[in-house]
Each structure stands twice: as structure tokens, then as C-alpha cells.
Design an enzyme around this catalytic site. Structure first.
Site, short mmCIF file in Angstrom:
data_model
loop_
_atom_site.label_atom_id
_atom_site.label_comp_id
_atom_site.label_asym_id
_atom_site.label_seq_id
_atom_site.Cartn_x
_atom_site.Cartn_y
_atom_site.Cartn_z
N PRO A 2 0.83 -1.21 0.00
CA PRO A 2 0.00 0.00 0.00
C PRO A 2 0.87 1.26 0.00
O PRO A 2 1.87 1.33 0.72
CB PRO A 2 -0.79 -0.11 1.30
N GLU A 3 0.48 2.21 -0.80
CA GLU A 3 1.22 3.47 -0.84
C GLU A 3 0.48 4.50 0.01
O GLU A 3 -0.53 4.18 0.65
CB GLU A 3 1.42 3.88 -2.30
N LYS A 52 3.76 5.82 4.89
CA LYS A 52 3.20 4.47 4.88
C LYS A 52 2.97 3.92 6.29
O LYS A 52 2.72 2.72 6.46
CB LYS A 52 4.12 3.54 4.10
N ASN A 161 5.96 2.09 -5.54
CA ASN A 161 6.36 1.74 -6.90
C ASN A 161 5.36 2.17 -7.97
O ASN A 161 5.76 2.50 -9.09
CB ASN A 161 6.57 0.22 -6.97
N ARG A 251 13.43 -2.05 -6.93
CA ARG A 251 12.06 -2.33 -7.34
C ARG A 251 11.97 -2.23 -8.85
O ARG A 251 12.70 -1.48 -9.48
CB ARG A 251 11.07 -1.32 -6.71
#
Ligand SMILES: [Zn+2]
Length: 267
Positions: A2-3, A52, A161, A251
Site C-alpha cells: 500500500p502506498e 506508509k 512503486n 524495485r
């Protein structure tokens, strides 16, 4: 993972569901049991997000600190809740709602001082009124690629990401461009687009970067695979060349080298 839009969305939702209630806190799986005893039976005074991180504040200045990581997942139930499903680390039972949490990276009880320490190490969070000048101070002196700086939570808090890929695509920026090569107008534009993207994510509870006119249908009818322009997409919506992937800051970055070349960065 989750961002930032999602942690803020969760904080708002859980705040509405549990605030100002005496909460029974348990750990059906057991790993959070001793910490749970320190907050169980106390009143939850508020739920807040920073980047986050999630903070559930209880009376007595005790805070449950959550970082969902890649696998953390919440489930909601009515009271009385059904038996726990899987490895439920944290269960919070209010007067009408119950929230279960499985698989977080972090789940612990901390003090106000520790919370402040965590937040002080984060860069500005666009969804929490973070000051863009602080992010500019970090980015404008760094030789690291902007694609790496965006994932660094001490530079800007809340970008993961998907936002990284979608943001750099929308502004047509090469992910390898060093931070100190950005002009102030580059940065101002980037911050503005990021803030807009994150606010849209907060509104819908998920990241959506395509517009209704691009998609040819209302935003509410988009399938999950249709929400993004480049993230996990086969072809660029602008030039139709294949979207490429490359490892940047550990990533997988999705981008269009044609539309995000250094030469096209003037705007
Ligand atoms: Zn393209």
C-alpha cells in the site's frame, strides 16, 4: 505494498469506525499479545497516517504503530466478529466494528516520543500538508536518480512503486535523471502532479491515473488492470511502443523510454 493514499484512506476509515470507543485489543495469533494488553480496554482517541505508517492513538499516550509492508492486510467485521481467519496479529473490537490485521511488517505499541522520532525521519507527505520546499532541499542536491529518490521515504513520504512509475510517465521524465539535474519548475510540476495523483488515490481508496476520457468510460467502471498508464501495462498509451522494465532502487520500474527520454523533458 500500500502506498500513502491507502494508509491515509485506512486511517480515515478506521478513525470513523473506532474513535472515542473503548477497544478490546487482542492478538489471536499471539505475536502481539503482550503489547495488546497495554492498550486493551482503553479508549482510542484517533487514527493517523504519516507516509506508509499508521498510528492508532490510545488514551494514556500509548500508540499502536503499524507498517503494512508487502503482506499486511486488514479485514473488517461486525460485532461480534467471526473466528479469526489465518494468522491474525491484531484484532481491535469496538462497539459495532471489529478490525483484524494479518501479516504486517510492524505491529507494536510505542510511546509518543517514538512516534515523533519515526515521523521526524520521514520526508514531507503530500497528503499531510508536507512542505514541498523540504523535498526540494533533498532532491536538488542529490546525484541519485529521481526514480530512486522518489522511493526514499526520507525524501518524500508515501510514494511507492506505482506512484513512482505513473508520476514519472505523466511528467515525461527519465527515471535516471539525477535529482540535482531537475530545475525548480521541473520539481514544482512533479510535486503538483504527485499531490493530485495521491488525492485521487485517497478519494477512491486506490490508485487511478487514467482519466475517464482516456479510458472511454467512467472511472468507477475501470477494471484493476485499466487503472494505470504504464504500471504493468504492455504498451505505452502515448506512442504504443512496449513499456519497458528496469530495476531501480531494488524495485521494478515500468516506463516508456521513448516518451520519457531526456530530450523530451522540457515543459
Ligand atoms: Zn511512449
Amino acid at each position: 505494498m500500500p502506498e500513502g493514499h491507502k494508509t491515509h484512506w485506512i486511517a480515515r476509515r478506521h478513525d470513523q469506525m473506532l474513535r472515542d470507543q473503548v477497544i478490546r485489543v487482542t492478538s489471536p495469533q499471539g505475536r502481539f499479545r503482550s503489547d495488546a494488553r497495554n492498550v486493551s480496554g482503553k479508549t482510542l482517541t484517533g487514527v493517523h497516517a504519516a507516509g506508509k505508517h499508521l498510528f492508532y492513538e490510545f488514551e494514556g499516550q500509548r500508540i499502536v504503530h503499524i507498517h503494512l509492508g508487502r503482506y499486511g492486510k486488514y479485514r473488517e467485521h461486525k460485532v461480534p466478529p467471526p473466528p479469526p481467519v489465518g494468522q491474525v496479529r491484531l484484532r481491535m473490537i469496538g462497539t459495532q466494528a471489529c478490525i483484524d490485521l494479518n501479516g504486517p511488517t510492524t505491529c507494536r505499541v510505542i510511546t509518543l516520543e517514538t512516534r515523533d522520532e519515526i515521523v521526524s525521519k520521514l520526508g514531507p507527505d503530500p497528503l499531510a500538508g508536507g512542505r514541498k520546499s523540504v523535498a526540494w532541499d533533498s532532491i536538488s542536491v542529490s546525484k541519485k536518480p529521481i526514480g530512486a529518490l522518489l522511493l526514499d521515504q526520507s525524501v518524500i513520504a508515501g510514494v511507492g512503486n506505482i506512484f513512482r512509475a505513473e508520476l514519472l510517465y505523466e511528467i515525461g521524465m527519465d527515471p535516471n535523471k539525477p535529482g540535482n539535474a531537475l530545475t525548480k519548475p521541473d520539481f514544482d510540476h512533479m510535486w503538483k502532479v504527485l499531490t493530485r495523483m495521491m488525492k485521487t488515490g485517497l478519494k477512491y481508496g486506490k490508485i487511478i491515473t487514467v482519466t475517464a476520457s482516456e479510458a472511454g468510460k467512467p472511472i468507477s467502471q475501470l477494471a484493476d488492470s485499466e487503472r494505470f498508464r504504464v504500471y504493468r501495462q504492455p504498451n505505452c498509451p502515448g506512442c504504443d511502443f512496449a513499456i519497458e522494465t528496469t530495476d531501480l532502487a531494488s524495485r521494478k520500474l515500468y516506463w516508456c523510454p521513448h516518451c520519457q527520454s531526456q530530450a523530451r523533458q522540457a515543459f
